[in-house]
Design a protein around this motif. Structure first.
Motif, PDB file in Angstrom:
ATOM      1  N   ASN A  66      12.688  -6.482   1.589  1.00  0.00           N
ATOM      2  CA  ASN A  66      12.013  -6.975   0.561  1.00  0.00           C
ATOM      3  C   ASN A  66      12.233  -8.074   0.251  1.00  0.00           C
ATOM      4  O   ASN A  66      11.652  -9.062  -0.020  1.00  0.00           O
ATOM      5  CB  ASN A  66      12.183  -5.774  -0.351  1.00  0.00           C
ATOM      6  CG  ASN A  66      10.540  -4.124  -0.257  1.00  0.00           C
ATOM      7  OD1 ASN A  66       9.861  -4.598   0.658  1.00  0.00           O
ATOM      8  ND2 ASN A  66      11.415  -3.902  -1.177  1.00  0.00           N
ATOM      9  N   SER A  69      12.343 -11.370   2.764  1.00  0.00           N
ATOM     10  CA  SER A  69      10.429 -10.992   2.328  1.00  0.00           C
ATOM     11  C   SER A  69      10.059 -12.113   1.541  1.00  0.00           C
ATOM     12  O   SER A  69       9.390 -13.295   0.976  1.00  0.00           O
ATOM     13  CB  SER A  69       9.405 -10.055   2.855  1.00  0.00           C
ATOM     14  OG  SER A  69      10.093  -9.493   1.401  1.00  0.00           O
ATOM     15  N   LYS A  70      10.285 -11.892   0.168  1.00  0.00           N
ATOM     16  CA  LYS A  70      10.097 -12.594  -0.794  1.00  0.00           C
ATOM     17  C   LYS A  70      10.898 -14.617  -0.763  1.00  0.00           C
ATOM     18  O   LYS A  70      10.309 -14.679  -1.583  1.00  0.00           O
ATOM     19  CB  LYS A  70      10.108 -11.874  -2.051  1.00  0.00           C
ATOM     20  CG  LYS A  70       9.956 -10.547  -2.279  1.00  0.00           C
ATOM     21  CD  LYS A  70       9.870 -10.092  -3.857  1.00  0.00           C
ATOM     22  CE  LYS A  70       9.485  -8.685  -3.741  1.00  0.00           C
ATOM     23  NZ  LYS A  70       9.671  -8.041  -5.042  1.00  0.00           N
ATOM     24  N   GLU A  73       8.479 -16.138   1.373  1.00  0.00           N
ATOM     25  CA  GLU A  73       7.208 -16.182   0.919  1.00  0.00           C
ATOM     26  C   GLU A  73       6.279 -15.446   2.657  1.00  0.00           C
ATOM     27  O   GLU A  73       5.140 -16.083   2.048  1.00  0.00           O
ATOM     28  CB  GLU A  73       6.377 -17.204   0.855  1.00  0.00           C
ATOM     29  CG  GLU A  73       7.388 -17.588  -0.883  1.00  0.00           C
ATOM     30  CD  GLU A  73       7.361 -19.205  -1.624  1.00  0.00           C
ATOM     31  OE1 GLU A  73       6.325 -19.876  -0.377  1.00  0.00           O
ATOM     32  OE2 GLU A  73       7.649 -19.647  -2.417  1.00  0.00           O
ATOM     33  N   ILE A  74       7.063 -14.547   2.593  1.00  0.00           N
ATOM     34  CA  ILE A  74       6.164 -13.689   3.828  1.00  0.00           C
ATOM     35  C   ILE A  74       5.936 -11.891   3.317  1.00  0.00           C
ATOM     36  O   ILE A  74       6.934 -12.339   3.110  1.00  0.00           O
ATOM     37  CB  ILE A  74       5.767 -13.439   5.343  1.00  0.00           C
ATOM     38  CG1 ILE A  74       7.285 -13.411   5.931  1.00  0.00           C
ATOM     39  CG2 ILE A  74       6.295 -15.395   5.634  1.00  0.00           C
ATOM     40  CD1 ILE A  74       7.936 -13.546   6.278  1.00  0.00           C
ATOM     41  N   THR A  75       4.642 -11.596   4.493  1.00  0.00           N
ATOM     42  CA  THR A  75       4.904  -9.978   3.464  1.00  0.00           C
ATOM     43  C   THR A  75       6.322  -8.820   5.015  1.00  0.00           C
ATOM     44  O   THR A  75       6.922  -9.752   5.756  1.00  0.00           O
ATOM     45  CB  THR A  75       3.049  -9.480   4.214  1.00  0.00           C
ATOM     46  OG1 THR A  75       2.923  -9.502   5.412  1.00  0.00           O
ATOM     47  CG2 THR A  75       2.235 -10.021   3.525  1.00  0.00           C
ATOM     48  N   ARG A  76       5.951  -7.570   3.968  1.00  0.00           N
ATOM     49  CA  ARG A  76       7.455  -7.171   4.692  1.00  0.00           C
ATOM     50  C   ARG A  76       6.868  -6.841   5.960  1.00  0.00           C
ATOM     51  O   ARG A  76       7.651  -7.442   7.005  1.00  0.00           O
ATOM     52  CB  ARG A  76       8.224  -6.217   4.384  1.00  0.00           C
ATOM     53  CG  ARG A  76       9.088  -5.541   4.402  1.00  0.00           C
ATOM     54  CD  ARG A  76       9.255  -4.424   3.288  1.00  0.00           C
ATOM     55  NE  ARG A  76       7.640  -2.965   3.884  1.00  0.00           N
ATOM     56  CZ  ARG A  76       7.642  -3.015   2.593  1.00  0.00           C
ATOM     57  NH1 ARG A  76       7.584  -3.273   1.106  1.00  0.00           N
ATOM     58  NH2 ARG A  76       6.070  -2.435   2.632  1.00  0.00           N
ATOM     59  N   GLY A  77       5.779  -7.093   6.734  1.00  0.00           N
ATOM     60  CA  GLY A  77       5.364  -6.300   8.143  1.00  0.00           C
ATOM     61  C   GLY A  77       5.304  -8.057   8.763  1.00  0.00           C
ATOM     62  O   GLY A  77       6.173  -7.681   9.623  1.00  0.00           O
ATOM     63  N   GLU A  78       5.154  -8.845   8.504  1.00  0.00           N
ATOM     64  CA  GLU A  78       4.934  -9.594   9.093  1.00  0.00           C
ATOM     65  C   GLU A  78       6.444 -10.696   9.122  1.00  0.00           C
ATOM     66  O   GLU A  78       7.139 -10.224  10.144  1.00  0.00           O
ATOM     67  CB  GLU A  78       5.079 -10.989   8.334  1.00  0.00           C
ATOM     68  CG  GLU A  78       2.766 -11.228   8.200  1.00  0.00           C
ATOM     69  CD  GLU A  78       2.607 -12.214   7.346  1.00  0.00           C
ATOM     70  OE1 GLU A  78       3.110 -12.945   5.947  1.00  0.00           O
ATOM     71  OE2 GLU A  78       1.163 -12.510   7.404  1.00  0.00           O
TER      72      GLU A  78
END
Length: 89
Positions: A66, A69-70, A73-78
């Protein structure tokens, strides 16, 4: 002239009657709507050639994913997709 409670055509007779909430825009209940939307999403992913992977991790790794990813600045899945891609190629 008496008004019938089920008569909604003569709206001028019901001008003082307040009906809460916004009008129904979908004939299905929310549970059915969610099920239909999920099915459509699965079909879209299938058409794009995507496969689903489910992964269980401990809370420490989850928090690190998490945070990273923050930062990026991308999603956790990405992020997970990116990390897997880097490891395998």
């Amino acid at each position: 002239m008496a008004k019938e409670s089920f008569d909604r055509i003569t709206h001028d007779l019901f001008a003082d009657e307040v009906r809460p909430g916004r009008p129904k825009s979908n004939p299905h209940c929310r549970r059915v709507q969610l099920k239909m939307n999920k099915k459509k999403q699965v079909l879209r992913d299938k058409q794009k050639g995507l496969k689903r992977i489910e992964l269980k991790v401990d809370s420490e790794l989850f928090e690190r994913l998490n945070k990273l990813s923050k930062e990026q600045e991308i999603t956790r899945g990405e992020l997970i997709k990116q990390l897997l891609h880097e490891q395998l190629i």
